[in-house]
Design a protein around this motif. Structure first.
Motif, PDB file in Angstrom:
ATOM      1  N   GLN A 232       0.824  -1.203   0.000  1.00  0.00           N
ATOM      2  CA  GLN A 232       0.000   0.000   0.000  1.00  0.00           C
ATOM      3  C   GLN A 232       0.862   1.259   0.000  1.00  0.00           C
ATOM      4  O   GLN A 232       0.559   2.241  -0.682  1.00  0.00           O
ATOM      5  N   THR A 233       1.955   1.214   0.736  1.00  0.00           N
ATOM      6  CA  THR A 233       2.878   2.358   0.752  1.00  0.00           C
ATOM      7  C   THR A 233       3.509   2.559  -0.625  1.00  0.00           C
ATOM      8  O   THR A 233       3.613   3.692  -1.120  1.00  0.00           O
ATOM      9  N   ARG A 235       2.274   1.634  -3.455  1.00  0.00           N
ATOM     10  CA  ARG A 235       1.217   2.059  -4.381  1.00  0.00           C
ATOM     11  C   ARG A 235       0.961   3.566  -4.271  1.00  0.00           C
ATOM     12  O   ARG A 235       0.759   4.244  -5.284  1.00  0.00           O
ATOM     13  N   ILE A 236       0.952   4.083  -3.044  1.00  0.00           N
ATOM     14  CA  ILE A 236       0.771   5.528  -2.840  1.00  0.00           C
ATOM     15  C   ILE A 236       1.883   6.299  -3.550  1.00  0.00           C
ATOM     16  O   ILE A 236       1.641   7.326  -4.206  1.00  0.00           O
ATOM     17  N   TYR A 237       3.106   5.792  -3.443  1.00  0.00           N
ATOM     18  CA  TYR A 237       4.243   6.427  -4.132  1.00  0.00           C
ATOM     19  C   TYR A 237       4.053   6.414  -5.648  1.00  0.00           C
ATOM     20  O   TYR A 237       4.264   7.430  -6.326  1.00  0.00           O
ATOM     21  N   VAL A 239       1.287   6.263  -7.361  1.00  0.00           N
ATOM     22  CA  VAL A 239       0.206   7.190  -7.738  1.00  0.00           C
ATOM     23  C   VAL A 239       0.717   8.621  -7.741  1.00  0.00           C
ATOM     24  O   VAL A 239       0.432   9.396  -8.662  1.00  0.00           O
ATOM     25  N   GLN A 240       1.475   8.987  -6.720  1.00  0.00           N
ATOM     26  CA  GLN A 240       2.011  10.348  -6.633  1.00  0.00           C
ATOM     27  C   GLN A 240       2.937  10.655  -7.806  1.00  0.00           C
ATOM     28  O   GLN A 240       2.963  11.771  -8.316  1.00  0.00           O
ATOM     29  N   GLU A 244       1.530   4.354 -12.022  1.00  0.00           N
ATOM     30  CA  GLU A 244       0.685   3.195 -11.725  1.00  0.00           C
ATOM     31  C   GLU A 244       0.861   2.074 -12.746  1.00  0.00           C
ATOM     32  O   GLU A 244       0.735   0.907 -12.426  1.00  0.00           O
ATOM     33  N   TYR A 262      12.175   8.970  -1.448  1.00  0.00           N
ATOM     34  CA  TYR A 262      10.796   9.217  -1.011  1.00  0.00           C
ATOM     35  C   TYR A 262      10.583   8.700   0.418  1.00  0.00           C
ATOM     36  O   TYR A 262       9.963   9.380   1.248  1.00  0.00           O
ATOM     37  N   SER A 266       9.956  10.850   3.926  1.00  0.00           N
ATOM     38  CA  SER A 266       8.740  10.480   4.660  1.00  0.00           C
ATOM     39  C   SER A 266       9.075  10.010   6.071  1.00  0.00           C
ATOM     40  O   SER A 266       8.206   9.512   6.785  1.00  0.00           O
TER      41      SER A 266
END
Length: 480
Positions: A232-233, A235-237, A239-240, A244, A262, A266
């Motif tokens: 999930q972490t 995936r967030i990266y 998307v940003q 994807e 990143y 964070s």
């Protein structure tokens, strides 16, 4: 018929007189357009005149530095102080390609623009070798007119694409590969290569396979849950960064370094960053094993080992201090879990997946926890001491009644407890395991080999990451 050729002669004559006037727009001329007629006319005076005039036309154009029907490469360096506007000239070159049957085959075509050639393409015109005149680039025989019509339609399709590109890019060179690509797209002839799946798709499939191992009791569910959390972490990266759809074979050193940066900004711990990078390398290795990619460039990427810091742990006195506090229900359950693991060396995953099969009572009625660790593929054996037994009995001596909380909540609550107890240490739930090692080596003087068996390590190299030998221990051992 001769009047028609005289008209063509007049057009060619006008171009010869003022070529720049007629070359403002892209042209696609070739000799066949001017002398593609019956064999009876090839020996006439007009035909020979056309060939001579067309040769003069070529010579004049070349001498004027206009690239038409030449083999001048695009990379050729033009004279200084002379500006050039790309003049795209398209032509077609045809030849007969024999098939499986002797003297029977197909006419193939090569598109040429300013000397650059396309790959051979089939016109799908099938005929006998005798029906094609390679020298004059024209058909002959009974079906010459029919075949010529098919060839004209073939040229018309590409000419329309050529003109469209010329209109869209008036001052840019046109490449044959671009013409061919547009033709394939327009006719649904785009070659479908083997699709390389995205990183996200491969990760999802990896997780599915992991759960199959859990179902087969070859892996603990909590290990997969931990990887899903990391997914999930990641995936967030993605998307940003609008990545994807990044393919699995595009995961390279640049991607790894950018993701590492990143995680750093964070505020992730170095040890956590190390785990993320190893996980990504593992996903790429999984994709190679599945045949999704043969790209192994990521194998050479070296994950930087986290710098060893002084291990953080709680002493027995500090844990007794917390135990004596008046804690809320959630904090009491949190600390009971923490203390139980600090007395038994269990990790979060091992504690959460304990079963009655892991509890063993020997002949002396000593209660043991004996389990196999997935992480190190070793056995872990530790007897329950007095403090661990008191917590175990508090919950009815039933392994399934021991309190369970998520790792996130445990980390959050243990920090709140430390603040309430005025313990100025950065605590996470994993420090419970480090507290066990620290107490065993500095207070109980347990040999490293025994600690290794109790904690479930393959070797004792991890000891330095879990505990430091204190000065008091050295003094006690050396001066006793």
């Amino acid at each position: 018929m001769q009047a028609s050729y005289l008209a063509r002669f007049f057009v060619l004559y006008q171009i010869f007189r003022n070529p720049l006037k007629y070359l403002k727009k892209p042209l696609y001329l070739q000799p066949r357009h001017f002398f593609n007629f019956t064999n009876n006319f090839t020996n006439t005076f007009i035909f020979r005149g056309f060939r001579i005039l067309f040769g003069l036309y070529q010579t004049f154009i070349i001498s004027s530095h206009i690239i038409v029907f030449t083999n001048v490469k695009k990379s050729a360096t033009p004279p200084r102080n002379v500006s050039y506007t790309p003049i795209n000239m398209m032509s077609f070159y045809y030849w007969f390609r024999e098939g499986k049957t002797k003297d029977l085959g197909t006419i193939y075509c090569e598109i040429r623009v300013d000397g650059e050639k396309s790959v051979p393409i089939s016109t799908k015109i099938k005929l006998n070798r005798k029906q094609w005149n390679p020298k004059e680039q024209c058909f002959q025989g009974k079906e010459a007119a029919k075949n010529q019509k098919l060839m004209d339609n073939h040229e018309l399709r590409f000419s329309q694409i050529f003109n469209q590109i010329g209109f869209e890019k008036p001052n840019e060179p046109i490449r044959p590969v671009e013409i061919l690509e547009r033709h394939r797209v327009a006719n649904g002839l785009v070659r479908k290569g083997k699709r390389v799946p995205s990183f996200i798709d491969v990760f999802k499939e990896f997780i599915k396979d992991q759960y199959l191992l859990v179902k087969a009791e070859k892996l603990k569910k909590q290990s997969v849950v931990s990887r899903e959390s990391k997914f999930q972490t990641i995936r967030i990266y993605l998307v940003q960064k609008q990545l994807e759809q990044i393919a699995i074979d595009e995961i390279d050193h640049v991607f790894m370094e950018d993701f590492k940066f990143y995680l750093k900004i964070s505020k992730y711990q170095e040890s956590t960053i190390e785990k993320y990078l190893f996980l990504i390398k593992g996903i790429v290795k999984y994709a190679v094993s599945k045949g999704y990619t043969q790209d192994r460039k990521i194998e050479s990427y070296k994950v930087e080992k986290a710098k060893e810091k002084d291990p953080v742990s709680l002493t027995q006195e500090e844990m007794d201090k917390v135990d004596a506090l008046d804690l809320s229900d959630k904090h009491r359950k949190t600390f009971d879990i923490y203390r139980f693991c600090a007395e038994t060396s269990l990790s979060f995953i091992d504690y959460n997946t304990l079963t009655e099969d892991d509890i063993v009572i020997d002949s002396d009625e000593t209660v043991w926890i004996k389990l196999g660790r997935d992480k190190t593929d070793t056995r872990q054996r530790v007897p329950l001491n007095e403090k661990a037994m008191s917590i175990f009995k508090r919950y009815g001596s039933d392994i399934y009644l021991l309190p369970k909380l998520s790792n996130t909540k445990l980390n959050k609550y243990i920090k709140e407890i430390a603040k309430k107890a005025k313990i100025n240490k950065y605590l996470t739930f994993h420090t419970s395991r480090k507290s066990f090692v620290d107490h065993s080596i500095n207070e109980l003087d347990i040999p490293e080999s025994t600690i290794q068996a109790m904690v479930g390590w393959k070797d004792s190299r991890q000891l330095s990451r879990y505990a430091r030998v204190k000065d008091s221990t050295i003094k006690k051992q050396f001066l006793k």
